[in-house]
Scaffold this motif. Structure first.
Motif, PDB file in Angstrom:
ATOM      1  N   ARG A 108      11.831  -6.266  13.644  1.00 57.44           N
ATOM      2  CA  ARG A 108      11.050  -7.503  13.517  1.00 57.44           C
ATOM      3  C   ARG A 108      10.547  -7.715  12.104  1.00 57.44           C
ATOM      4  NH1 ARG A 108      12.514 -10.583  17.672  1.00 57.44           N
ATOM      5  NH2 ARG A 108      12.136  -9.574  19.659  1.00 57.44           N
ATOM      6  N   GLY A 109      10.501  -6.641  11.308  1.00 59.73           N
ATOM      7  CA  GLY A 109      10.068  -6.809   9.926  1.00 59.73           C
ATOM      8  C   GLY A 109       9.897  -5.483   9.205  1.00 59.73           C
ATOM      9  N   TYR A 110       9.977  -5.559   7.887  1.00 54.41           N
ATOM     10  CA  TYR A 110       9.747  -4.425   7.006  1.00 54.41           C
ATOM     11  C   TYR A 110       8.665  -4.818   6.011  1.00 54.41           C
ATOM     12  CZ  TYR A 110      14.315  -2.677   8.542  1.00 54.41           C
ATOM     13  OH  TYR A 110      15.370  -2.233   9.286  1.00 54.41           O
ATOM     14  N   GLY A 111       7.934  -3.834   5.546  1.00 57.14           N
ATOM     15  CA  GLY A 111       6.930  -4.087   4.529  1.00 57.14           C
ATOM     16  C   GLY A 111       6.650  -2.816   3.750  1.00 57.14           C
ATOM     17  N   SER A 112       5.990  -2.974   2.605  1.00 64.53           N
ATOM     18  CA  SER A 112       5.696  -1.838   1.745  1.00 64.53           C
ATOM     19  C   SER A 112       4.317  -2.031   1.131  1.00 64.53           C
ATOM     20  CB  SER A 112       6.753  -1.745   0.646  1.00 64.53           C
ATOM     21  OG  SER A 112       6.419  -0.754  -0.286  1.00 64.53           O
ATOM     22  N   LEU A 113       3.612  -0.928   0.959  1.00 66.87           N
ATOM     23  CA  LEU A 113       2.257  -0.961   0.407  1.00 66.87           C
ATOM     24  C   LEU A 113       2.082   0.227  -0.519  1.00 66.87           C
ATOM     25  CD1 LEU A 113      -0.729  -1.979   0.474  1.00 66.87           C
ATOM     26  CD2 LEU A 113      -1.046  -0.484   2.434  1.00 66.87           C
ATOM     27  N   MET A 114       1.661  -0.036  -1.760  1.00 65.36           N
ATOM     28  CA  MET A 114       1.363   1.046  -2.681  1.00 65.36           C
ATOM     29  C   MET A 114      -0.014   1.607  -2.340  1.00 65.36           C
ATOM     30  SD  MET A 114       1.312   1.203  -6.810  1.00 65.36           S
ATOM     31  CE  MET A 114       3.065   1.420  -6.949  1.00 65.36           C
ATOM     32  N   CYS A 115      -0.123   2.912  -2.280  1.00 66.72           N
ATOM     33  CA  CYS A 115      -1.415   3.538  -1.998  1.00 66.72           C
ATOM     34  C   CYS A 115      -2.368   3.250  -3.162  1.00 66.72           C
ATOM     35  CB  CYS A 115      -1.245   5.043  -1.827  1.00 66.72           C
ATOM     36  SG  CYS A 115      -0.261   5.469  -0.384  1.00 66.72           S
ATOM     37  N   PRO A 116      -3.604   2.907  -2.877  1.00 65.26           N
ATOM     38  CA  PRO A 116      -4.564   2.601  -3.948  1.00 65.26           C
ATOM     39  C   PRO A 116      -4.769   3.798  -4.885  1.00 65.26           C
ATOM     40  CG  PRO A 116      -5.390   1.873  -1.827  1.00 65.26           C
ATOM     41  CD  PRO A 116      -4.172   2.689  -1.554  1.00 65.26           C
ATOM     42  N   THR A 117      -5.054   3.501  -6.147  1.00 62.73           N
ATOM     43  CA  THR A 117      -5.200   4.542  -7.163  1.00 62.73           C
ATOM     44  C   THR A 117      -6.637   5.002  -7.348  1.00 62.73           C
ATOM     45  OG1 THR A 117      -5.381   2.858  -8.876  1.00 62.73           O
ATOM     46  CG2 THR A 117      -3.189   3.741  -8.438  1.00 62.73           C
ATOM     47  N   CYS A 118      -7.601   4.235  -6.889  1.00 61.15           N
ATOM     48  CA  CYS A 118      -9.015   4.572  -7.058  1.00 61.15           C
ATOM     49  C   CYS A 118      -9.643   4.891  -5.703  1.00 61.15           C
ATOM     50  CB  CYS A 118      -9.763   3.411  -7.701  1.00 61.15           C
ATOM     51  SG  CYS A 118      -9.168   3.009  -9.341  1.00 61.15           S
ATOM     52  N   PRO A 119     -10.665   5.755  -5.693  1.00 69.28           N
ATOM     53  CA  PRO A 119     -11.336   6.061  -4.433  1.00 69.28           C
ATOM     54  C   PRO A 119     -12.008   4.830  -3.843  1.00 69.28           C
ATOM     55  CG  PRO A 119     -12.078   7.526  -6.192  1.00 69.28           C
ATOM     56  CD  PRO A 119     -11.209   6.508  -6.810  1.00 69.28           C
ATOM     57  N   GLY A 120     -12.107   4.799  -2.527  1.00 71.68           N
ATOM     58  CA  GLY A 120     -12.782   3.696  -1.856  1.00 71.68           C
ATOM     59  C   GLY A 120     -12.103   3.340  -0.547  1.00 71.68           C
ATOM     60  N   ARG A 121     -12.633   2.277   0.063  1.00 72.98           N
ATOM     61  CA  ARG A 121     -12.073   1.762   1.319  1.00 72.98           C
ATOM     62  C   ARG A 121     -11.307   0.482   1.008  1.00 72.98           C
ATOM     63  NH1 ARG A 121     -12.898  -1.663   5.684  1.00 72.98           N
ATOM     64  NH2 ARG A 121     -12.574  -0.690   7.714  1.00 72.98           N
ATOM     65  N   TYR A 122     -10.093   0.401   1.487  1.00 76.24           N
ATOM     66  CA  TYR A 122      -9.234  -0.738   1.199  1.00 76.24           C
ATOM     67  C   TYR A 122      -8.693  -1.319   2.498  1.00 76.24           C
ATOM     68  CZ  TYR A 122      -9.311   1.157  -3.503  1.00 76.24           C
ATOM     69  OH  TYR A 122      -9.718   1.615  -4.723  1.00 76.24           O
ATOM     70  N   GLU A 123      -8.737  -2.617   2.587  1.00 79.76           N
ATOM     71  CA  GLU A 123      -8.164  -3.333   3.722  1.00 79.76           C
ATOM     72  C   GLU A 123      -7.065  -4.226   3.163  1.00 79.76           C
ATOM     73  OE1 GLU A 123      -9.857  -6.694   6.662  1.00 79.76           O
ATOM     74  OE2 GLU A 123     -10.989  -4.808   6.638  1.00 79.76           O
ATOM     75  N   ARG A 124      -5.829  -3.956   3.536  1.00 75.50           N
ATOM     76  CA  ARG A 124      -4.678  -4.667   2.982  1.00 75.50           C
ATOM     77  C   ARG A 124      -3.906  -5.377   4.092  1.00 75.50           C
ATOM     78  NH1 ARG A 124      -6.951  -4.231  -1.384  1.00 75.50           N
ATOM     79  NH2 ARG A 124      -6.350  -2.752  -2.970  1.00 75.50           N
TER      80      ARG A 124
END
Length: 167
Positions: free
Chosen positions: A93-109
């Motif tokens: 149904r789909g493909y996607g890619s996400l680079m892991c964040p480089t700085c500490p913290g909470r990320y919502e992508r």
């Protein structure tokens, strides 16, 4: 260290019974200290409520720790979304890619997903008749830059990923 979850997906109506396969890709100087490199969620259905909610919830946990001698090959997450069609077959149904964040913290992508499409009308008709839509040989292909310039794709849906990064 990266923790978090693959929280949910939003796809057009009519697409239901979805699951997600994820895997991390990283450079040659990176090693996993603990955690798993890949995983698969449960099959989930669209939430049926009166709020017109189109999301499909997985809330699948992710936890991995890396070590490296340099930043080349920074980790990425490859997502592959599969669903069960009307005949009970697994189809992409789909493909996607996400680079892991480089700085500490909470990320919502929010990761936009896409799926490959056939190059000609004849191939599309044959794929529809045979029930075999085109898909990538390796789902980690979406994290690479080589060879993607000639691929025809169609945007399909989104996946919400929450990551907590600790250094």
């Amino acid at each position: 260290m990266i923790t978090g979850q693959i929280e949910s997906a939003t796809f057009p109506s009519g697409i239901n019974n979805l699951y997600c396969r994820y895997s991390f890709t990283y450079g040659p100087d990176w090693d996993i200290l603990h955690g798993v490199n890949s995983g698969i969620t449960q099959i989930a259905k669209r939430n049926i409520d009166g709020n017109n909610n189109k999301s499909i919830a997985w809330n699948f946990p992710v936890e991995i720790a890396f070590k490296s001698t340099n930043a080349f090959g920074w980790p990425r997450i490859a997502l592959a979304i599969y669903g069960i069609d009307s005949l009970g077959r697994d189809v992409v149904r789909g493909y996607g890619s996400l680079m892991c964040p480089t700085c500490p913290g909470r990320y919502e992508r929010i990761v936009q997903t896409y799926r490959p499409v056939s190059g000609s009308i004849c191939q599309r008709i044959m794929n529809w008749i045979g029930g075999t839509p085109p898909e990538f040989y390796d789902s980690k292909f979406v994290t690479q830059s080589e060879g993607r310039g000639v691929v025809r794709v169609h945007t399909e849906g989104t996946v919400k990923v929450i990551l907590n990064v600790i250094t």
